[in-house]
Structure formats: C-alpha cells, structure tokens
Write a protein that holds these residues in place. Sequence first.
Motif, mmCIF file in Angstrom:
data_model
loop_
_atom_site.group_PDB
_atom_site.id
_atom_site.type_symbol
_atom_site.label_atom_id
_atom_site.label_comp_id
_atom_site.label_asym_id
_atom_site.label_seq_id
_atom_site.Cartn_x
_atom_site.Cartn_y
_atom_site.Cartn_z
ATOM 1 N N LEU A 182 0.842 -1.202 0.000
ATOM 2 C CA LEU A 182 0.000 0.000 0.000
ATOM 3 C C LEU A 182 0.881 1.257 0.000
ATOM 4 C CD1 LEU A 182 -2.944 1.136 0.245
ATOM 5 C CD2 LEU A 182 -2.552 1.218 2.720
ATOM 6 N N LEU A 183 1.892 1.258 0.842
ATOM 7 C CA LEU A 183 2.822 2.389 0.881
ATOM 8 C C LEU A 183 3.523 2.574 -0.473
ATOM 9 C CD1 LEU A 183 4.396 1.557 4.343
ATOM 10 C CD2 LEU A 183 3.248 3.727 3.827
ATOM 11 N N ALA A 184 4.004 1.472 -1.017
ATOM 12 C CA ALA A 184 4.743 1.537 -2.291
ATOM 13 C C ALA A 184 3.847 2.067 -3.409
ATOM 14 C CB ALA A 184 5.267 0.145 -2.655
ATOM 15 N N ALA A 185 2.635 1.549 -3.472
ATOM 16 C CA ALA A 185 1.729 1.954 -4.552
ATOM 17 C C ALA A 185 1.310 3.412 -4.413
ATOM 18 C CB ALA A 185 0.500 1.050 -4.554
ATOM 19 N N ARG A 186 1.130 3.876 -3.186
ATOM 20 C CA ARG A 186 0.744 5.274 -2.991
ATOM 21 C C ARG A 186 1.875 6.219 -3.421
ATOM 22 N NH1 ARG A 186 -3.116 9.164 -3.098
ATOM 23 N NH2 ARG A 186 -2.589 10.847 -1.678
ATOM 24 N N VAL A 187 3.093 5.880 -3.049
ATOM 25 C CA VAL A 187 4.227 6.730 -3.444
ATOM 26 C C VAL A 187 4.321 6.800 -4.972
ATOM 27 C CG1 VAL A 187 6.751 6.919 -3.425
ATOM 28 C CG2 VAL A 187 5.518 6.345 -1.327
ATOM 29 N N SER A 188 4.173 5.658 -5.626
ATOM 30 C CA SER A 188 4.257 5.649 -7.088
ATOM 31 C C SER A 188 3.092 6.407 -7.715
ATOM 32 C CB SER A 188 4.306 4.210 -7.606
ATOM 33 O OG SER A 188 5.521 3.604 -7.196
ATOM 34 N N LEU A 212 0.102 -5.126 -4.758
ATOM 35 C CA LEU A 212 -0.801 -4.785 -3.660
ATOM 36 C C LEU A 212 -1.999 -5.720 -3.650
ATOM 37 C CD1 LEU A 212 -1.905 -3.062 -1.374
ATOM 38 C CD2 LEU A 212 -2.677 -1.388 -3.083
ATOM 39 N N LEU A 215 -5.811 4.529 -3.538
ATOM 40 C CA LEU A 215 -4.484 4.991 -3.970
ATOM 41 C C LEU A 215 -4.528 6.389 -4.568
ATOM 42 C CD1 LEU A 215 -3.135 1.719 -5.607
ATOM 43 C CD2 LEU A 215 -2.531 2.679 -3.379
ATOM 44 N N ILE A 222 -7.413 -2.076 4.100
ATOM 45 C CA ILE A 222 -6.209 -2.627 4.741
ATOM 46 C C ILE A 222 -6.083 -2.039 6.140
ATOM 47 C CG2 ILE A 222 -3.672 -2.645 4.622
ATOM 48 C CD1 ILE A 222 -3.960 -2.653 1.575
ATOM 49 N N LEU A 270 -1.215 5.697 4.587
ATOM 50 C CA LEU A 270 -1.277 6.616 3.451
ATOM 51 C C LEU A 270 -0.942 8.037 3.893
ATOM 52 C CD1 LEU A 270 -4.471 5.264 1.635
ATOM 53 C CD2 LEU A 270 -2.106 5.040 0.889
ATOM 54 N N ALA A 283 2.801 8.232 4.180
ATOM 55 C CA ALA A 283 3.447 8.295 2.864
ATOM 56 C C ALA A 283 3.307 9.697 2.268
ATOM 57 C CB ALA A 283 2.842 7.250 1.922
ATOM 58 N N ILE A 307 6.522 12.453 1.638
ATOM 59 C CA ILE A 307 6.792 12.983 0.296
ATOM 60 C C ILE A 307 6.503 14.485 0.230
ATOM 61 C CG2 ILE A 307 6.037 12.850 -2.136
ATOM 62 C CD1 ILE A 307 7.567 10.407 -1.316
ATOM 63 N N ILE A 355 10.264 1.871 3.083
ATOM 64 C CA ILE A 355 9.493 1.573 1.864
ATOM 65 C C ILE A 355 9.236 2.857 1.072
ATOM 66 C CG2 ILE A 355 7.290 0.718 0.971
ATOM 67 C CD1 ILE A 355 8.793 -1.563 2.110
ATOM 68 N N VAL A 356 8.774 3.889 1.754
ATOM 69 C CA VAL A 356 8.490 5.158 1.073
ATOM 70 C C VAL A 356 9.748 5.675 0.378
ATOM 71 C CG1 VAL A 356 7.906 7.586 1.456
ATOM 72 C CG2 VAL A 356 6.556 5.790 2.565
ATOM 73 N N PHE A 384 10.782 3.600 -2.762
ATOM 74 C CA PHE A 384 9.996 3.813 -3.978
ATOM 75 C C PHE A 384 10.155 5.236 -4.508
ATOM 76 C CE2 PHE A 384 8.121 -0.085 -5.258
ATOM 77 C CZ PHE A 384 8.431 -0.899 -4.183
ATOM 78 N N ASP A 418 11.003 5.355 -8.389
ATOM 79 C CA ASP A 418 10.168 6.161 -9.287
ATOM 80 C C ASP A 418 11.005 7.164 -10.065
ATOM 81 O OD1 ASP A 418 8.051 4.763 -8.224
ATOM 82 O OD2 ASP A 418 7.316 6.396 -6.967
#
Lengths: 240, 117
Positions: free
Chosen positions: A227-233, B2, B18, B27, B34, B37, B41, B70-71, B74, B78
């Motif tokens: 979830l964290l990875a997908a949100r950042v992307s 995911l 998302l 989740i 979220l 994250a 950022i 993790i943040v 990615f 990215d």
Amino acid sequence: MRLYSDSELPVRPALEVAHGTTLASFAGPGSWYNGAERCEIVREARQARTSAGLQDDGGDEPVYADLSPVARRVARRVAISVDTLTRDFMEEALADGLSVDEYVEVVGVVSRAVNVDLFARGLGLPVRPLPLPTDQAPVRLRPSTACDEGAWVPTVPGGSRGGEEARRIYGSADPQAAPFIYRALSLCPDEAAGLVALGAAQYLEIKDFMDLDFTYEPTLSRPQYELLAARVSALHQCFY
Amino acid sequence: MLRASVEHAGGRVDLRALVDRKVDSGIAHGGTLLAFADATIGTDSQVLNSARDDLKRALSPGALVQAAAIVANFAMNDRAANALGIVLEAMFVRGSADFRQMLGIDRYPSASNTLRD
C-alpha cells in the motif's frame, strides 16, 4: 559510529550498512564523475529539495566541485519533480551537452541520495553528512553488454546476455533476477548495483518478491508494504 | 503486488484509495499509512510529525522505520523509472489492465514508455 545512533527508533543494521555504503559511494569515483563532482550532484539535489520545502535541511555544505549547468539542471529536476521527467527533458539535456552516460549517473546519484535523505526525514532526523570526497578518477567505461532493451537509454540485460557485468550488478546469472527497475541505471553499473542493494535492504530481495508473506518487520504486513509503495508511485505518477 | 498480497492474505482492497484519500483501502491502518506516505513525500513538517506519531502509536516503532524505508525506496525507484523510460514487464501490464484505466494510471506521462501502440 552507527549512522542512525541519534535515533531512538529500531533501525535495522542492514539499513545502516546500506545507507552508509550509499553515502560513501557518493564520495568515491563513479563511471563518469569523480567523488567531488558526485558530492556536488548530491548537494545540488539537496539544495533544490530544501528550497522546495521537500526536506528540512541539507544542501548548505560548501561547493565541492564545478559542475556543468545542464548536470545541475538534471539533478534539481530529478530531485524535486518526479512526475515531469519526460523523454523531451532527457533529450534537451543531451542536446545541451550531457552524454547519455553522464545523464544516467546524475539520475542514479540523485535517486539514491533522495532515498537516504527521505528515510531520515521519515524518522524525523536531519540528513546524514557526506564523507569527504576521494581524489580517485572515474572509471570512464561503458559496460560492453549494454544494449537497447526498450528504455530511453541502453541497459545491461539480465542472464547470460548481460555476461559477467550482469552477474556483478544483479547478483545472479538468472534473468529473472533482473527486473527492469534493476536494469534502469545499468549503463553506470555501480549506480545500478547501489539501487539493487538499497532495494534489498529496504523493501525485499528479489528472491522474496513472490513470497507474499515476506516482511522485514512483523508489525507491518506485506499488504501494508505494498500500500505504501503503490501510494508513493501514484503520487509520482510512475507507471512502472 | 498490492492486490495480490491482499488476496493472498484472504482480504480485499479498494484500489481507489491509492488516488482518493477519502476511500477506505480495506487494509488495516491503511489511512494512517497513506497519511504517512503523503506527509513524507510532502512539504509540511508539522503534518509529517503528526503522521509519524500516529503510525508509531497505531502500529509500532519498528513499523514506522520500515514504512519510512518503503516510502524512501519507492521514491528512488520512481525517479529512476521516470527519468530513464523503462518499460513495465508484460506480466504486470496484463495483470493491471482492469484497474489502470479506472485509476487514471494509463494517463500518466510515464505510461507512454510501456503503452506505445
């Protein structure tokens, strides 16, 4: 001394090692830039991010080295504006005198520096200082197996097509061990190997990718990871 | 990954979370994650301080460290992916077609690297 000894949080030793190695790599020679130039790339990126409010400190070190205006422009854009990195942007940089190899190295250094700085920010810590640059010359060698695999820049294939260079970068001769994100920076092999090492320490090793129960931290599940990875992307508008 | 990881755990995820923070992902502690994250950022240090405290309290100090890892990871990936125009592997292109359109992912500038025809 431990890299995160100023934190009361339980930072895993593997993270400390990976981040310490990353910072040291900036101060040493790369494929096309020397240590002072690579530290200057990091300084430029940090300064841009601090000015944009994306981090609270960093970039106020003395100038390490001269750097071309176009290299500085690429460093700043990659640091602060991930969703605007188009092919036109790269082509403009190349037209202004940056070689494709140098472009890849700047992207690699900035991407890895943002990683380490963002981790510190996430924990509420100041950015980690850079080591003093060494005076070793850059390697100035393009990997012989780099070829067009569909990205904007040549990349080193995984498996036997990538030869010994692939084994060294990806840690395996198995083509499945080299997803495209690992190959992205491979025109500058040490940058690619650095990204792979950080990913293994922070996210997972490629061998654990399909183990959907895998997690480094028992109180954070794999779905929570993803979830964290997908949100950042999503925030970065990254299709990959 | 995911959706696959959630289904593997016997759950369901609402992927609209998302791109729309008002949607519940389904989740555990998804909103807290979220928010962390986004704040890491983002540009507001006070919001990040709160998000960090919330995550540590809701999950654990170790989860906070791993979430930051993790943040940050990615954020690195990215940058490399978008700046170098890499292509998404075919198996992931096929497996994501149903939700990419719904979430607007196919309209990202970086989508053209993979969706060329």
